[in-house]
Design a protein around this motif. Structure first.
Motif, PDB file in Angstrom:
ATOM      1  N   VAL A 189       0.829  -1.208   0.000  1.00  0.00           N
ATOM      2  CA  VAL A 189       0.000   0.000   0.000  1.00  0.00           C
ATOM      3  C   VAL A 189       0.860   1.254   0.000  1.00  0.00           C
ATOM      4  N   GLU A 190       1.911   1.292   0.893  1.00  0.00           N
ATOM      5  CA  GLU A 190       2.782   2.460   0.971  1.00  0.00           C
ATOM      6  C   GLU A 190       3.526   2.650  -0.349  1.00  0.00           C
ATOM      7  N   GLU A 191       4.046   1.508  -0.889  1.00  0.00           N
ATOM      8  CA  GLU A 191       4.742   1.631  -2.170  1.00  0.00           C
ATOM      9  C   GLU A 191       3.803   2.165  -3.246  1.00  0.00           C
ATOM     10  N   SER A 192       2.589   1.659  -3.232  1.00  0.00           N
ATOM     11  CA  SER A 192       1.622   2.153  -4.211  1.00  0.00           C
ATOM     12  C   SER A 192       1.330   3.629  -3.980  1.00  0.00           C
ATOM     13  N   LYS A 193       1.183   3.987  -2.673  1.00  0.00           N
ATOM     14  CA  LYS A 193       0.905   5.392  -2.357  1.00  0.00           C
ATOM     15  C   LYS A 193       2.069   6.280  -2.767  1.00  0.00           C
ATOM     16  N   LEU A 194       3.333   5.853  -2.441  1.00  0.00           N
ATOM     17  CA  LEU A 194       4.510   6.641  -2.798  1.00  0.00           C
ATOM     18  C   LEU A 194       4.648   6.745  -4.312  1.00  0.00           C
ATOM     19  N   LYS A 195       4.364   5.590  -4.975  1.00  0.00           N
ATOM     20  CA  LYS A 195       4.429   5.638  -6.436  1.00  0.00           C
ATOM     21  C   LYS A 195       3.431   6.645  -6.983  1.00  0.00           C
ATOM     22  N   GLN A 196       2.231   6.631  -6.384  1.00  0.00           N
ATOM     23  CA  GLN A 196       1.218   7.579  -6.839  1.00  0.00           C
ATOM     24  C   GLN A 196       1.651   9.018  -6.555  1.00  0.00           C
ATOM     25  N   GLU A 197       2.215   9.237  -5.324  1.00  0.00           N
ATOM     26  CA  GLU A 197       2.678  10.602  -4.998  1.00  0.00           C
ATOM     27  C   GLU A 197       3.831  11.026  -5.915  1.00  0.00           C
ATOM     28  N   LEU A 198       4.756  10.047  -6.177  1.00  0.00           N
ATOM     29  CA  LEU A 198       5.871  10.358  -7.072  1.00  0.00           C
ATOM     30  C   LEU A 198       5.356  10.735  -8.459  1.00  0.00           C
ATOM     31  N   GLU A 199       4.423   9.907  -8.927  1.00  0.00           N
ATOM     32  CA  GLU A 199       3.857  10.211 -10.232  1.00  0.00           C
ATOM     33  C   GLU A 199       3.135  11.547 -10.213  1.00  0.00           C
ATOM     34  N   SER A 200       2.416  11.815  -9.083  1.00  0.00           N
ATOM     35  CA  SER A 200       1.727  13.111  -8.982  1.00  0.00           C
ATOM     36  C   SER A 200       2.730  14.263  -8.929  1.00  0.00           C
ATOM     37  N   ALA A 201       3.841  14.072  -8.142  1.00  0.00           N
ATOM     38  CA  ALA A 201       4.866  15.140  -8.064  1.00  0.00           C
ATOM     39  C   ALA A 201       5.514  15.371  -9.422  1.00  0.00           C
ATOM     40  N   GLN A 202       5.791  14.215 -10.089  1.00  0.00           N
ATOM     41  CA  GLN A 202       6.373  14.363 -11.417  1.00  0.00           C
ATOM     42  C   GLN A 202       5.425  15.113 -12.340  1.00  0.00           C
ATOM     43  N   ILE A 203       4.135  14.776 -12.217  1.00  0.00           N
ATOM     44  CA  ILE A 203       3.167  15.485 -13.049  1.00  0.00           C
ATOM     45  C   ILE A 203       3.140  16.971 -12.690  1.00  0.00           C
ATOM     46  N   ARG A 204       3.125  17.227 -11.327  1.00  0.00           N
ATOM     47  CA  ARG A 204       3.136  18.651 -10.897  1.00  0.00           C
ATOM     48  C   ARG A 204       4.422  19.349 -11.347  1.00  0.00           C
ATOM     49  N   LEU A 205       5.574  18.623 -11.268  1.00  0.00           N
ATOM     50  CA  LEU A 205       6.854  19.192 -11.695  1.00  0.00           C
ATOM     51  C   LEU A 205       6.796  19.560 -13.171  1.00  0.00           C
ATOM     52  N   GLU A 206       6.258  18.586 -13.941  1.00  0.00           N
ATOM     53  CA  GLU A 206       6.149  18.871 -15.365  1.00  0.00           C
ATOM     54  C   GLU A 206       5.224  20.062 -15.613  1.00  0.00           C
ATOM     55  N   ALA A 207       4.127  20.099 -14.809  1.00  0.00           N
ATOM     56  CA  ALA A 207       3.203  21.227 -14.960  1.00  0.00           C
ATOM     57  C   ALA A 207       3.878  22.537 -14.548  1.00  0.00           C
ATOM     58  N   ALA A 208       4.684  22.466 -13.430  1.00  0.00           N
ATOM     59  CA  ALA A 208       5.383  23.682 -12.975  1.00  0.00           C
ATOM     60  C   ALA A 208       6.398  24.148 -14.024  1.00  0.00           C
ATOM     61  N   LYS A 209       7.058  23.076 -14.548  1.00  0.00           N
ATOM     62  CA  LYS A 209       8.025  23.435 -15.589  1.00  0.00           C
ATOM     63  C   LYS A 209       7.321  24.095 -16.760  1.00  0.00           C
ATOM     64  N   LEU A 210       6.196  23.479 -17.141  1.00  0.00           N
ATOM     65  CA  LEU A 210       5.450  24.073 -18.251  1.00  0.00           C
ATOM     66  C   LEU A 210       4.959  25.478 -17.867  1.00  0.00           C
ATOM     67  N   LYS A 211       4.474  25.581 -16.605  1.00  0.00           N
ATOM     68  CA  LYS A 211       3.979  26.886 -16.158  1.00  0.00           C
ATOM     69  C   LYS A 211       5.121  27.915 -16.098  1.00  0.00           C
ATOM     70  N   ALA A 212       6.284  27.487 -15.577  1.00  0.00           N
ATOM     71  CA  ALA A 212       7.445  28.394 -15.507  1.00  0.00           C
ATOM     72  C   ALA A 212       7.878  28.822 -16.907  1.00  0.00           C
ATOM     73  N   SER A 213       7.869  27.807 -17.791  1.00  0.00           N
ATOM     74  CA  SER A 213       8.224  28.156 -19.182  1.00  0.00           C
ATOM     75  C   SER A 213       7.261  29.181 -19.733  1.00  0.00           C
ATOM     76  N   GLY A 214       5.953  28.999 -19.372  1.00  0.00           N
ATOM     77  CA  GLY A 214       4.961  29.972 -19.835  1.00  0.00           C
ATOM     78  C   GLY A 214       5.194  31.334 -19.211  1.00  0.00           C
ATOM     79  N   ILE A 215       5.464  31.247 -17.870  1.00  0.00           N
ATOM     80  CA  ILE A 215       5.701  32.530 -17.181  1.00  0.00           C
ATOM     81  C   ILE A 215       6.928  33.238 -17.762  1.00  0.00           C
ATOM     82  N   VAL A 216       8.008  32.407 -17.989  1.00  0.00           N
ATOM     83  CA  VAL A 216       9.236  33.010 -18.550  1.00  0.00           C
ATOM     84  C   VAL A 216       8.952  33.607 -19.936  1.00  0.00           C
ATOM     85  N   ALA A 217       8.168  32.793 -20.698  1.00  0.00           N
ATOM     86  CA  ALA A 217       7.846  33.288 -22.034  1.00  0.00           C
ATOM     87  C   ALA A 217       7.013  34.550 -21.949  1.00  0.00           C
TER      88      ALA A 217
END
Length: 543
Positions: A423-451
């Motif tokens: 369960v914890e591994e699944s939860k961490l995997k989900q959080e990791l995937e969510s963080a990665q998604i948020r990171l990608e979104a932040a990166k995209l958002k930062a790129s937008g902001i920079v642009a």
């Protein structure tokens, strides 16, 4: 002439008619009052002819009405007319044969039986012969001429379901004509010969002529008899009297031989419930008792008296039981073959209680008590050992149960830990995937902001450059940048100061009075240049 007139006269005819009527009346009176014979129900009529030819010497019945004497044929119940001048009569009761009986006839008339047949043993009268009639009359009603026949009522023979019938033929072939056959039983003959028949009769009801044959019932069911007069000496010199129970039965196929061998009166006594009945029982007295007495003395002398003693405290003694069984088996093995040869099957021989001699009773009782006490102690020790084994088994069971429970708990905890880990591994995997998604979104958002910032910076730079260009162009209209700055400051302050300084006499207004009252194009004393506001139409400012 007178006679003729007499026959023609009315007196003659009247007398004739009267005589005729009188004759008719006399005839009717004679027939109905003298000749009439009424035979009631249940009776029959025997006629006796008074006129005719005399019977031959030795004959007692008339064959027909041409002879004088008793008529052979009888008449049944009803109305009969017999002239008493020619006939005499006798009314007899109908012969009734009840169920369970039959009628044996003896013919009184006819020829004598030939002597050669009598010599051969044929004593039965055939048709037209005087003597015993072989065929019997079954239960029913019969009209028998008492002058022609005599009769006897004989009981039928009942063979029960647990019996067989031994048939004795009194009329038949001469057994002396039989060929010698060693395999044939000595005391019986084949069917059809005079004597005891070899084959038995099945159960049922038989109506027999006792002058021809007889059937004697023999029980073939199992009997049990208790023998109390058996005595034998033991090996150690004591006389023992056991109660012996014998189970026996007559062999079905050998019942005729048993009857011939054992009976003196033709009847086999088979009751054995009382001592008196046992004394009359030929099977017990002539077959079973002699063999058991003899072999009990022989086989019983091989054992000691104490081996047979059974007391109240020695019921469970294995040695006693085995000794009795050995003697029972020995007696059965010895007695049964001997009795089978005589047609008696000994099915079991059982030994009952034996009363010990007085001098041995106490000693054996004490020994048996000690043996029983020892046996009890051995039993208790065995019980304690079994209890100990049971306790150890229970302890092992408890240990095994606790081990199973611990193993079960361990498995459950391992399963829970594994499940929680997953369960914890699944939860961490989900959080990791969510963080990665948020990171990608932040990166995209930062790129937008920079642009966006770059675009806005470019716009601002363009605006600044335009403003700078305007300012540069505007500054070019002034002598110096300082004058341009003062111009703009004053342009924005003048409207406000006008409202603030409503009076020119105030101390604060006096500071700026020189600036506000100086004519255009003049400079204050300080030597600062005066700059005019740009014109609205964009014209150049004049100095």
């Amino acid at each position: 002439m007178t006679t003729v007139n007499f026959f023609k006269s009315p007196r003659f005819w009247i007398a004739s008619i009267a005589a005729l009527v009188a004759l008719v009346i006399l005839y009717e009176f004679w027939q109905w009052e003298v000749e009439r014979v009424e035979v009631p129900s249940g009776k029959y009529l025997v006629r006796v002819h008074r006129w005719g030819t005399n019977l031959p010497e030795g004959d007692i019945v008339a064959p027909d009405e041409s002879y004088k004497g008793v008529m052979l044929e009888v008449s049944g119940e009803g109305r009969h007319f017999l002239n008493p001048i020619f006939w005499g009569y006798q009314i007899e009761d109908i012969v009734s044969v009840p169920p369970g009986k039959c009628l044996v006839l003896t013919r009184k008339y006819g020829a004598d039986i030939p002597k050669d047949r009598l010599a051969e043993g044929d004593i039965l009268a055939r048709e037209g012969e005087r003597g015993i009639v072989g065929e019997v009359k079954l239960p029913g009603s019969y009209r028998l001429n008492p002058y022609a026949y005599s009769w006897d009522k004989v009981d039928a023979i009942e063979i029960g379901p647990d019996q067989v019938g031994v048939r004795i033929l009194k009329v038949g072939k001469d057994p002396r004509d039989l060929a010698v056959d060693p395999s044939r039983p000595r005391f019986v003959v084949p069917d059809g010969y005079r004597g005891v028949q070899q084959s038995v009769v099945r159960n049922g009801t038989y109506y027999l002529n006792p002058y021809v044959e007889s059937i004697t019932p023999v029980e073939v069911r199992s009997h049990r008899a208790e023998l109390s007069d058996i005595e034998f000496p033991s090996r150690d010199g004591f006389n023992l009297k056991p109660h012996v129970m014998v189970e026996y039965q007559v062999l079905r196929d050998k019942a005729p031989e048993v009857l011939v061998r054992l009976t003196d009166e033709g009847i086999l006594h088979q009751l054995d419930g009382t001592n008196q009945q046992q004394e009359q029982n030929e099977i017990l007295q002539k077959v079973i008792l002699p063999h058991i007495r003899g072999y009990a003395r022989i086989e019983g002398s091989n054992f000691d008296a104490r081996d047979f003693i059974i007391t109240a405290v020695a019921v469970g003694n294995e040695k006693v039981s085995n000794t009795r069984e050995r003697l029972q088996k020995a007696l059965l093995a010895k007695v049964r073959p001997r009795c089978l040869e005589l047609g008696i099957d000994i099915r079991a021989v059982l030994l009952g209680e034996m009363k010990p001699p007085a001098e041995l009773a106490d000693q054996i009782s004490q020994r048996d008590l000690a043996r029983v006490e020892q046996q009890k102690n051995v039993t208790k020790v065995g019980q304690f050992k079994e209890m100990q084994k049971l306790k150890s088994v229970e302890a092992l069971k408890e240990q095994y149960r606790e081990k199973v429970e611990a193993d079960t708990r361990l498995k459950v905890m391992k399963t829970d830990a594994q499940r929680m880990k997953q369960v914890e591994e699944s939860k961490l995997k989900q959080e990791l995937e969510s963080a990665q998604i948020r990171l990608e979104a932040a990166k995209l958002k930062a790129s937008g902001i920079v642009a966006k910032g770059k675009g806005e910076a470019a716009v601002i730079d363009s605006q600044n450059e335009a403003e700078v260009a305007g300012l540069r162009k505007a500054v070019q209209g002034f002598t110096s940048a300082q004058n341009f700055a003062q111009y703009h400051v004053l342009t924005r302050l003048v409207p406000a100061l006008r409202e603030i300084f409503a009076s020119d006499e105030s101390e604060f207004a006096k500071i700026f009075a020189t600036y506000m009252t100086a004519p255009p194009g003049t400079l204050p004393k300080t030597g600062s240049p005066v700059v005019e506001a740009p014109r609205p139409n964009g014209g150049e400012t004049k100095k």
